[in-house]
Design a protein around this motif. Structure first.
Motif, PDB file in Angstrom:
ATOM      1  N   ALA A 114     -62.978 -63.029 -12.937  1.00  0.00           N
ATOM      2  CA  ALA A 114     -63.424 -61.873 -13.272  1.00  0.00           C
ATOM      3  C   ALA A 114     -62.576 -60.862 -13.937  1.00  0.00           C
ATOM      4  N   TRP A 115     -62.637 -60.380 -12.410  1.00  0.00           N
ATOM      5  CA  TRP A 115     -62.556 -58.819 -12.781  1.00  0.00           C
ATOM      6  C   TRP A 115     -60.313 -58.988 -13.609  1.00  0.00           C
ATOM      7  N   LYS A 116     -59.620 -60.016 -13.237  1.00  0.00           N
ATOM      8  CA  LYS A 116     -58.286 -60.021 -14.008  1.00  0.00           C
ATOM      9  C   LYS A 116     -58.441 -60.337 -15.621  1.00  0.00           C
ATOM     10  N   GLU A 117     -59.647 -61.401 -15.556  1.00  0.00           N
ATOM     11  CA  GLU A 117     -60.093 -61.896 -16.422  1.00  0.00           C
ATOM     12  C   GLU A 117     -59.368 -63.201 -16.845  1.00  0.00           C
ATOM     13  N   ASN A 118     -58.882 -64.052 -15.237  1.00  0.00           N
ATOM     14  CA  ASN A 118     -58.084 -65.149 -15.393  1.00  0.00           C
ATOM     15  C   ASN A 118     -59.127 -66.317 -15.807  1.00  0.00           C
ATOM     16  N   PHE A 119     -58.497 -67.368 -16.877  1.00  0.00           N
ATOM     17  CA  PHE A 119     -58.915 -68.284 -17.438  1.00  0.00           C
ATOM     18  C   PHE A 119     -59.474 -69.491 -15.665  1.00  0.00           C
ATOM     19  N   CYS A 120     -58.405 -69.221 -15.389  1.00  0.00           N
ATOM     20  CA  CYS A 120     -57.846 -71.136 -14.675  1.00  0.00           C
ATOM     21  C   CYS A 120     -58.948 -70.491 -13.803  1.00  0.00           C
ATOM     22  N   MET A 121     -58.974 -69.180 -12.805  1.00  0.00           N
ATOM     23  CA  MET A 121     -59.334 -68.340 -12.082  1.00  0.00           C
ATOM     24  C   MET A 121     -61.270 -69.045 -12.419  1.00  0.00           C
ATOM     25  N   ILE A 122     -61.409 -68.193 -13.203  1.00  0.00           N
ATOM     26  CA  ILE A 122     -62.198 -68.707 -13.959  1.00  0.00           C
ATOM     27  C   ILE A 122     -63.109 -69.913 -13.890  1.00  0.00           C
ATOM     28  N   THR A 123     -63.117 -70.454 -14.333  1.00  0.00           N
ATOM     29  CA  THR A 123     -63.097 -72.130 -14.348  1.00  0.00           C
ATOM     30  C   THR A 123     -62.857 -72.410 -13.183  1.00  0.00           C
ATOM     31  N   MET A 124     -61.804 -72.442 -12.213  1.00  0.00           N
ATOM     32  CA  MET A 124     -61.799 -73.121 -11.340  1.00  0.00           C
ATOM     33  C   MET A 124     -63.439 -72.137  -9.988  1.00  0.00           C
ATOM     34  N   PHE A 125     -64.408 -71.159 -10.916  1.00  0.00           N
ATOM     35  CA  PHE A 125     -64.950 -70.752  -9.567  1.00  0.00           C
ATOM     36  C   PHE A 125     -66.381 -71.487 -10.330  1.00  0.00           C
ATOM     37  N   ALA A 126     -66.376 -71.778 -11.834  1.00  0.00           N
ATOM     38  CA  ALA A 126     -67.640 -71.941 -12.202  1.00  0.00           C
ATOM     39  C   ALA A 126     -67.615 -74.024 -12.104  1.00  0.00           C
ATOM     40  N   LEU A 127     -66.884 -74.740 -11.730  1.00  0.00           N
ATOM     41  CA  LEU A 127     -66.460 -75.871 -11.116  1.00  0.00           C
ATOM     42  C   LEU A 127     -67.286 -75.783  -9.564  1.00  0.00           C
ATOM     43  N   LEU A 128     -66.918 -74.727  -8.466  1.00  0.00           N
ATOM     44  CA  LEU A 128     -66.717 -74.903  -7.461  1.00  0.00           C
ATOM     45  C   LEU A 128     -67.888 -74.171  -7.629  1.00  0.00           C
ATOM     46  N   MET A 129     -68.815 -73.706  -8.566  1.00  0.00           N
ATOM     47  CA  MET A 129     -70.116 -73.091  -7.866  1.00  0.00           C
ATOM     48  C   MET A 129     -71.199 -74.479  -8.418  1.00  0.00           C
ATOM     49  N   SER A 130     -70.146 -75.209  -8.970  1.00  0.00           N
ATOM     50  CA  SER A 130     -70.987 -75.967  -9.936  1.00  0.00           C
ATOM     51  C   SER A 130     -71.161 -77.492  -8.788  1.00  0.00           C
ATOM     52  N   LEU A 131     -70.054 -77.574  -8.127  1.00  0.00           N
ATOM     53  CA  LEU A 131     -70.330 -79.018  -7.159  1.00  0.00           C
ATOM     54  C   LEU A 131     -71.492 -78.004  -5.674  1.00  0.00           C
ATOM     55  N   ILE A 132     -71.298 -76.431  -5.604  1.00  0.00           N
ATOM     56  CA  ILE A 132     -72.226 -76.245  -4.559  1.00  0.00           C
ATOM     57  C   ILE A 132     -73.793 -76.303  -4.605  1.00  0.00           C
ATOM     58  N   LEU A 168     -67.817 -66.462 -20.279  1.00  0.00           N
ATOM     59  CA  LEU A 168     -66.854 -65.512 -20.301  1.00  0.00           C
ATOM     60  C   LEU A 168     -65.314 -66.404 -20.727  1.00  0.00           C
ATOM     61  N   MET A 169     -65.118 -67.839 -20.152  1.00  0.00           N
ATOM     62  CA  MET A 169     -64.013 -68.315 -20.516  1.00  0.00           C
ATOM     63  C   MET A 169     -64.107 -69.060 -21.413  1.00  0.00           C
ATOM     64  N   ARG A 170     -65.350 -69.027 -22.467  1.00  0.00           N
ATOM     65  CA  ARG A 170     -65.201 -69.335 -23.966  1.00  0.00           C
ATOM     66  C   ARG A 170     -64.580 -67.877 -24.910  1.00  0.00           C
ATOM     67  N   GLY A 171     -64.647 -67.638 -23.801  1.00  0.00           N
ATOM     68  CA  GLY A 171     -64.785 -66.296 -24.910  1.00  0.00           C
ATOM     69  C   GLY A 171     -62.842 -65.935 -24.926  1.00  0.00           C
ATOM     70  N   LYS A 191     -68.895 -59.689 -19.121  1.00  0.00           N
ATOM     71  CA  LYS A 191     -67.153 -60.271 -17.878  1.00  0.00           C
ATOM     72  C   LYS A 191     -67.774 -59.743 -17.275  1.00  0.00           C
ATOM     73  N   TYR A 192     -68.691 -58.166 -17.095  1.00  0.00           N
ATOM     74  CA  TYR A 192     -69.700 -57.853 -15.856  1.00  0.00           C
ATOM     75  C   TYR A 192     -70.317 -57.960 -14.867  1.00  0.00           C
ATOM     76  N   LEU A 193     -71.548 -59.026 -16.272  1.00  0.00           N
ATOM     77  CA  LEU A 193     -72.161 -59.788 -15.208  1.00  0.00           C
ATOM     78  C   LEU A 193     -71.412 -60.953 -13.871  1.00  0.00           C
ATOM     79  N   VAL A 194     -70.709 -61.510 -14.559  1.00  0.00           N
ATOM     80  CA  VAL A 194     -70.389 -62.497 -14.200  1.00  0.00           C
ATOM     81  C   VAL A 194     -69.321 -61.410 -12.251  1.00  0.00           C
ATOM     82  N   PHE A 195     -68.784 -60.606 -13.197  1.00  0.00           N
ATOM     83  CA  PHE A 195     -68.614 -59.517 -11.305  1.00  0.00           C
ATOM     84  C   PHE A 195     -70.030 -59.328 -10.189  1.00  0.00           C
ATOM     85  N   PHE A 196     -70.732 -58.803 -11.132  1.00  0.00           N
ATOM     86  CA  PHE A 196     -72.086 -58.440 -10.315  1.00  0.00           C
ATOM     87  C   PHE A 196     -72.611 -59.463  -9.545  1.00  0.00           C
ATOM     88  N   PHE A 197     -72.556 -61.128 -10.489  1.00  0.00           N
ATOM     89  CA  PHE A 197     -73.347 -62.358 -10.265  1.00  0.00           C
ATOM     90  C   PHE A 197     -72.837 -62.680  -9.081  1.00  0.00           C
TER      91      PHE A 197
END
Length: 240
Positions: A75-93, A229-232, A11-17
């Motif tokens: 990452a800070w709120k541990e929100n699955f939907c937000m993290i999933t959206m981030f991973a998807l958008l960053m992959s597209l980037i 983090l999403m899987r966890g 979680k902290y690594l995701v926030f840091f990155f």
């Protein structure tokens, strides 16, 4: 308990990155603005295609800036939907960055044409332009120690006798030093500005490539940690 501790670290690594990406996005915006100003105020490039790279940098910076902020919150709120959206958008980037790199490599020769045409316009408009315009051309030639586009001979239309160049072409600048000295290598720079400008651009491109590779690696790591983090979270583990 060990799994929980591991997920907390993720979680902290995701926030840091994401914080690093946020800074990278801000840097891209600033670099894009500076490049745009440099191209149009220093080199006075009028070709619309010359604005393509800085505008793309600014747009990419804004997108990365917003996505990273989104990822930080997720990452800070541990929100699955937000993290999933981030991973998807960053992959597209990442995919978009790869595509832009390929397109940039294919059309790399366009830079030479844009620089050449812009410098030619600067020379042809020198006598009829404002003092500010001439000062910009003079500063470019003086700073880069160059004269004309390909050589000092490009200034043959500068004066009626065809053998005079602006004083900014002189190795030692004094009033009237360019009169009748076009081909005098001891007094006037013979190297054209196109070569000098392209050398600067190529040097900057090397650093841009290095920075792009570093950012790409960080982005991939960020997506990997986000997926972990999403899987966890999905597995029902509590991340404190």
């Amino acid at each position: 308990m060990a799994v929980e501790g591991g997920l907390k670290l993720v979680k902290y690594l995701v926030f840091f990155f994401n914080f690093i990406f946020w800074l990278c996005g801000l840097a891209l915006i600033v670099i894009g603005v500076l490049v745009q100003i440099s191209l149009h105020n220093t080199l006075m490039i009028k070709d619309a295609s010359g604005s393509g790279a800085p505008i793309l940098l600014i747009a990419l910076g804004v997108i990365v800036f917003l996505i990273s902020f989104f990822g930080c919150c997720g990452a800070w709120k541990e929100n699955f939907c937000m993290i999933t959206m981030f991973a998807l958008l960053m992959s597209l980037i990442i995919i978009a960055e790869i595509a832009v790199t390929i397109v940039g490599y294919i059309y790399r020769g366009k830079v030479t044409d844009v620089v050449k045409d812009s410098l030619a316009d600067m020379i042809s408009n020198y006598n009829t332009s404002s003092p500010e315009f001439r000062d910009t051309v003079d500063k470019l030639q003086h700073d880069l120690k160059c004269c004309g586009v390909n050589s000092s001979a490009d200034w043959r239309g500068f004066s009626p006798e065809g053998n005079t160049v602006p004083d900014s072409c002189c190795i030692t600048v004094t009033q009237g030093c360019g009169e009748g000295t076009m081909s005098d290598a001891s007094k006037v720079y013979q190297k054209g500005c196109q070569e000098a400008v392209e050398a600067i651009l190529q040097e900057n491109v090397k650093w841009i490539i290095v920075a792009a590779l570093v950012i790409a690696v960080l982005q991939i790591l960020g997506v990997v940690f986000a997926c972990l983090l999403m899987r966890g979270i999905r597995s029902g583990y509590e991340v404190m």
